[in-house]
Design a protein around this motif. Structure first.
Motif, PDB file in Angstrom:
ATOM      1  N   GLN A   1       0.708  -1.303   0.066  1.00  0.00           N
ATOM      2  CA  GLN A   1       0.095   0.025  -0.035  1.00  0.00           C
ATOM      3  C   GLN A   1       0.827   0.902  -0.111  1.00  0.00           C
ATOM      4  OE1 GLN A   1      -3.218  -0.244   2.964  1.00  0.00           O
ATOM      5  NE2 GLN A   1      -2.201  -2.235   3.289  1.00  0.00           N
ATOM      6  N   ILE A   2       0.410   2.130  -0.846  1.00  0.00           N
ATOM      7  CA  ILE A   2       1.348   3.410  -1.137  1.00  0.00           C
ATOM      8  C   ILE A   2       0.636   4.890  -0.097  1.00  0.00           C
ATOM      9  CG2 ILE A   2       2.373   5.086  -2.213  1.00  0.00           C
ATOM     10  CD1 ILE A   2       2.226   2.906  -4.740  1.00  0.00           C
ATOM     11  N   PHE A   3       1.526   5.289   0.540  1.00  0.00           N
ATOM     12  CA  PHE A   3       1.173   6.375   1.440  1.00  0.00           C
ATOM     13  C   PHE A   3       2.066   7.562   1.401  1.00  0.00           C
ATOM     14  CE2 PHE A   3      -0.458   2.666   3.949  1.00  0.00           C
ATOM     15  CZ  PHE A   3      -1.697   2.934   4.186  1.00  0.00           C
ATOM     16  N   ASN A   4       1.515   8.759   1.518  1.00  0.00           N
ATOM     17  CA  ASN A   4       2.222   9.982   1.417  1.00  0.00           C
ATOM     18  C   ASN A   4       2.035  10.426   2.936  1.00  0.00           C
ATOM     19  OD1 ASN A   4       3.373  12.341   1.141  1.00  0.00           O
ATOM     20  ND2 ASN A   4       1.328  13.306   0.389  1.00  0.00           N
ATOM     21  N   ILE A   5       3.186  10.618   3.633  1.00  0.00           N
ATOM     22  CA  ILE A   5       3.357  11.070   5.093  1.00  0.00           C
ATOM     23  C   ILE A   5       3.891  12.597   4.822  1.00  0.00           C
ATOM     24  CG2 ILE A   5       4.310  10.682   7.387  1.00  0.00           C
ATOM     25  CD1 ILE A   5       4.545   7.687   6.541  1.00  0.00           C
ATOM     26  N   TRP A   6       3.079  13.457   5.160  1.00  0.00           N
ATOM     27  CA  TRP A   6       3.639  14.880   4.786  1.00  0.00           C
ATOM     28  C   TRP A   6       3.604  15.746   5.972  1.00  0.00           C
ATOM     29  CZ3 TRP A   6       0.083  19.301   3.840  1.00  0.00           C
ATOM     30  CH2 TRP A   6      -1.097  18.705   3.629  1.00  0.00           C
ATOM     31  N   THR A   7       4.283  16.765   6.028  1.00  0.00           N
ATOM     32  CA  THR A   7       4.212  17.785   7.013  1.00  0.00           C
ATOM     33  C   THR A   7       4.293  19.272   6.312  1.00  0.00           C
ATOM     34  OG1 THR A   7       6.942  18.290   7.004  1.00  0.00           O
ATOM     35  CG2 THR A   7       5.907  16.556   8.418  1.00  0.00           C
ATOM     36  N   THR A   8       3.788  19.970   7.157  1.00  0.00           N
ATOM     37  CA  THR A   8       3.762  21.415   6.888  1.00  0.00           C
ATOM     38  C   THR A   8       4.217  22.196   8.094  1.00  0.00           C
ATOM     39  OG1 THR A   8       2.833  23.357   5.793  1.00  0.00           O
ATOM     40  CG2 THR A   8       1.408  21.791   7.169  1.00  0.00           C
ATOM     41  N   ILE A   9       5.154  23.082   7.597  1.00  0.00           N
ATOM     42  CA  ILE A   9       5.548  24.078   8.993  1.00  0.00           C
ATOM     43  C   ILE A   9       5.433  25.476   8.408  1.00  0.00           C
ATOM     44  CG2 ILE A   9       7.481  24.632  10.316  1.00  0.00           C
ATOM     45  CD1 ILE A   9       6.920  21.748  10.646  1.00  0.00           C
ATOM     46  N   LYS A  10       4.587  26.124   9.399  1.00  0.00           N
ATOM     47  CA  LYS A  10       4.280  27.509   9.277  1.00  0.00           C
ATOM     48  C   LYS A  10       4.864  28.354  10.128  1.00  0.00           C
ATOM     49  CE  LYS A  10       0.316  26.152   6.422  1.00  0.00           C
ATOM     50  NZ  LYS A  10      -1.158  25.808   6.148  1.00  0.00           N
ATOM     51  N   PRO A  11       5.782  29.024   9.741  1.00  0.00           N
ATOM     52  CA  PRO A  11       6.361  29.817  10.985  1.00  0.00           C
ATOM     53  C   PRO A  11       5.317  30.985  11.469  1.00  0.00           C
ATOM     54  CG  PRO A  11       7.192  30.754   8.837  1.00  0.00           C
ATOM     55  CD  PRO A  11       6.320  29.497   8.572  1.00  0.00           C
ATOM     56  N   LYS A  12       5.877  31.359  12.754  1.00  0.00           N
ATOM     57  CA  LYS A  12       4.814  32.299  13.662  1.00  0.00           C
ATOM     58  C   LYS A  12       4.677  33.659  12.644  1.00  0.00           C
ATOM     59  CE  LYS A  12       4.101  34.118  18.046  1.00  0.00           C
ATOM     60  NZ  LYS A  12       4.280  33.903  19.385  1.00  0.00           N
ATOM     61  N   GLY A  13       3.555  34.021  12.872  1.00  0.00           N
ATOM     62  CA  GLY A  13       3.045  34.857  11.797  1.00  0.00           C
ATOM     63  C   GLY A  13       2.411  34.626  10.746  1.00  0.00           C
ATOM     64  N   ILE A  14       2.144  33.314  10.353  1.00  0.00           N
ATOM     65  CA  ILE A  14       1.369  32.837   9.349  1.00  0.00           C
ATOM     66  C   ILE A  14       0.703  31.720  10.118  1.00  0.00           C
ATOM     67  CG2 ILE A  14       1.311  31.503   7.342  1.00  0.00           C
ATOM     68  CD1 ILE A  14       4.121  32.584   6.630  1.00  0.00           C
ATOM     69  N   LEU A  15      -0.389  32.032  10.283  1.00  0.00           N
ATOM     70  CA  LEU A  15      -1.644  30.880  10.962  1.00  0.00           C
ATOM     71  C   LEU A  15      -0.992  30.777  12.154  1.00  0.00           C
ATOM     72  CD1 LEU A  15      -2.767  28.612   8.042  1.00  0.00           C
ATOM     73  CD2 LEU A  15      -3.858  30.603   9.074  1.00  0.00           C
ATOM     74  N   GLN A  16      -0.643  31.619  13.116  1.00  0.00           N
ATOM     75  CA  GLN A  16      -0.299  31.261  14.595  1.00  0.00           C
ATOM     76  C   GLN A  16       0.846  30.631  14.599  1.00  0.00           C
ATOM     77  OE1 GLN A  16      -3.684  29.613  16.481  1.00  0.00           O
ATOM     78  NE2 GLN A  16      -4.993  30.965  15.444  1.00  0.00           N
ATOM     79  N   GLY A  17       1.677  30.276  13.750  1.00  0.00           N
ATOM     80  CA  GLY A  17       2.966  29.264  14.209  1.00  0.00           C
ATOM     81  C   GLY A  17       2.253  28.025  14.193  1.00  0.00           C
ATOM     82  N   ARG A  18       2.507  27.213  13.380  1.00  0.00           N
ATOM     83  CA  ARG A  18       1.960  25.808  13.268  1.00  0.00           C
ATOM     84  C   ARG A  18       2.861  24.760  12.740  1.00  0.00           C
ATOM     85  NH1 ARG A  18      -3.922  24.318  10.963  1.00  0.00           N
ATOM     86  NH2 ARG A  18      -3.696  22.009  10.740  1.00  0.00           N
ATOM     87  N   GLY A  19       2.735  23.402  13.239  1.00  0.00           N
ATOM     88  CA  GLY A  19       3.265  22.565  12.491  1.00  0.00           C
ATOM     89  C   GLY A  19       2.270  21.258  12.279  1.00  0.00           C
ATOM     90  N   SER A  20       2.264  20.659  11.059  1.00  0.00           N
ATOM     91  CA  SER A  20       1.432  19.621  11.115  1.00  0.00           C
ATOM     92  C   SER A  20       1.803  18.328  10.398  1.00  0.00           C
ATOM     93  CB  SER A  20       0.137  20.233  10.074  1.00  0.00           C
ATOM     94  OG  SER A  20      -0.370  21.278  10.657  1.00  0.00           O
ATOM     95  N   LEU A  21       1.291  17.182  10.628  1.00  0.00           N
ATOM     96  CA  LEU A  21       1.727  16.094  10.027  1.00  0.00           C
ATOM     97  C   LEU A  21       0.223  15.230   9.673  1.00  0.00           C
ATOM     98  CD1 LEU A  21       3.699  13.700   9.812  1.00  0.00           C
ATOM     99  CD2 LEU A  21       2.866  12.869  11.965  1.00  0.00           C
ATOM    100  N   PHE A  22       0.548  14.827   8.410  1.00  0.00           N
ATOM    101  CA  PHE A  22      -0.730  14.251   7.742  1.00  0.00           C
ATOM    102  C   PHE A  22      -0.411  12.943   7.212  1.00  0.00           C
ATOM    103  CE2 PHE A  22      -1.751  18.897   7.715  1.00  0.00           C
ATOM    104  CZ  PHE A  22      -3.010  18.814   7.827  1.00  0.00           C
TER     105      PHE A  22
END
Length: 157
Positions: A129-150
């Protein structure tokens, strides 16, 4: 938090793959070599300025990520975001690099001029099975400073 929990996103339908291929041709060009199409993403976000409730379940219903190469072999990515708009990072001035050129997956890094960084790791498990494990890092000032894992499920094209 103890142990493992969460849910896997649904498999892509034939209709979703057909629409994604059409989107790839429209947004990336007719000579684009599509490698992988990934569907809905589920994950968690972490907010640095809300330590009382720092984690938030997140998902991109109807989301799609398309991994491709242009006619010159350069990596390309297009995705339908949470607002259901198709985004092509390279057309917004972002830099896209593919760290390894693995036919069964790979790692892409997208760096936006705003300081946002996204990483995409497309790989298969021992069941194929193929998966995409991805992250997005948004520095403070862009959407409250956020890191996400999907994570999203993918199909090799």
């Amino acid at each position: 938090m103890e142990g493992r929990s969460g849910e896997l996103p649904p498999m892509l339908t034939e209709e979703q793959v057909r629409i994604a291929k059409s989107d790839a041709q429209a947004f990336l060009g007719d000579e684009t070599n599509i490698q992988f199409i990934c569907g809905e993403s589920v994950g968690n976000g972490f907010y640095i300025d809300d330590l009382e409730n720092p984690f938030e379940n997140d998902r991109m219903t109807d989301g799609v990520t398309i991994f491709a190469k242009d006619s010159g072999g350069q990596p390309m990515i297009a995705f339908r975001d949470s607002l259901k708009e198709m985004i092509v990072p390279s057309k917004t001035g972002a830099t896209i690099r593919k760290v390894n050129d693995d036919a069964d997956g790979g790692v892409w890094i997208v760096e936006y001029q705003t300081g946002i960084v996204e990483t995409f790791n497309v790989s298969s498990n021992k069941s194929g099975q193929i998966f995409n494990i991805w992250t997005t890092i948004k520095p403070k000032g862009i959407l409250q400073g956020r890191g996400s894992l999907f994570v999203s499920r993918c199909e090799k094209i």
